[in-house]
Scaffold this active site. Sequence first.
Site: not given
Length: 381
Positions: A183, A185, A209, A235, A284
């Site tokens: 991830d 982010h 991700e 998400e 998510h």
Amino acid sequence: MRIDRLETFMVAPRWLFVRLETDTGVVGWGEPVVEGRAETVRTAVHQLAELVIGSDASQIEDLWQRLTKGSFYRGGPILSSAVAGIDQALWDIAGKSLGVPVHVLLGGAVRESVRVYGWVGGDEPAELTDNISASIDAGLTAVKLNASGRLGPIATPAEIDAIIDRAELARDVLGRDRDFSLDFHGRMTSANTKRVLPLLEHSRPLFVEEPVLPEQGHLLRGIVDATSIPIATGERLFSRQEFLPVLQSGVAVVQPDTSHAGGISEVRRIAALAETFGASLAPHCPLGPLSLAASLQVAFATPNFLIQEQSIGIHYNEDAELLDYVLDRSVFAFTSGSIKRPVGPGLGVEIDEVAVRAADQVGHAWRSPIWRHEDGSFAEW
């Protein structure tokens, strides 16, 4: 069967629950929350109660239309999350009133178990190794880890090497029969993705991700074309309309959050849209038991489902644990890296109302951390 009462509960570590009660005594639960903005969502839920109280609880779609479109200004994370929790509770009521799980109402189960993954923390190699091993011992066959900390617009060789080293360590610990995902982010720039992702291909992550911020979806086509690693995102997207250009860019995995993206009703439609693009659904869910239960109900009825995120034992939930609010913990038990199909009515989870009401008396004020680069400028968390 009409809705008589709506209550909300602020529960540690950072969650918000909603409880709907009908005139027949059937109760439905949902989880409407934006992490770090729970109080704001709570206000939105109670404002939406004007459209809910007195309404026929069985008219889920009509209520969803009114809740999402009953104001000239629509959408966004706060409103979509408020609607999501109410929608979950309505589906819970529908299933309980008919004595069946929600996935039966969505067309029936297409699988008997849902594969899940858990988060692992750790900055040092030994710590990361221990945490991945603990996840394996807990019964998981897949994990997710942060790819990096803060990153500059063009990462240094040391920063790039640290990302590659984490991925290779995860692969070494997991072996070839288990999976990991990374991830980012939204911390990477497009320039960084083109340098880093090809170097990650050797370790074969399940997916990468949110490599860039959601508002930079126009960059995803170039990122998809630059690597063989499946790209996942979603998400921080809240509707089919927001997912359409992302799917057109070629992402392999969509990650709507059942507590953010309009609830079960909209996530189900996002999954169907993704299916037309050959993309998979991986909801998510770093949240609580109701968000996870709702996500699982969608997963059991969705043909193009891939894997489910869950937060049992997550490293940063220090004040409370997902299972603290559940009467029967066995519904979330891991078996060969999966959760078996729930047979209970509604969302399939029994909430410990005494624990929830006690937690609300304490409340919480969780906030996202604020990160800064060495020069003092803002950095993505």
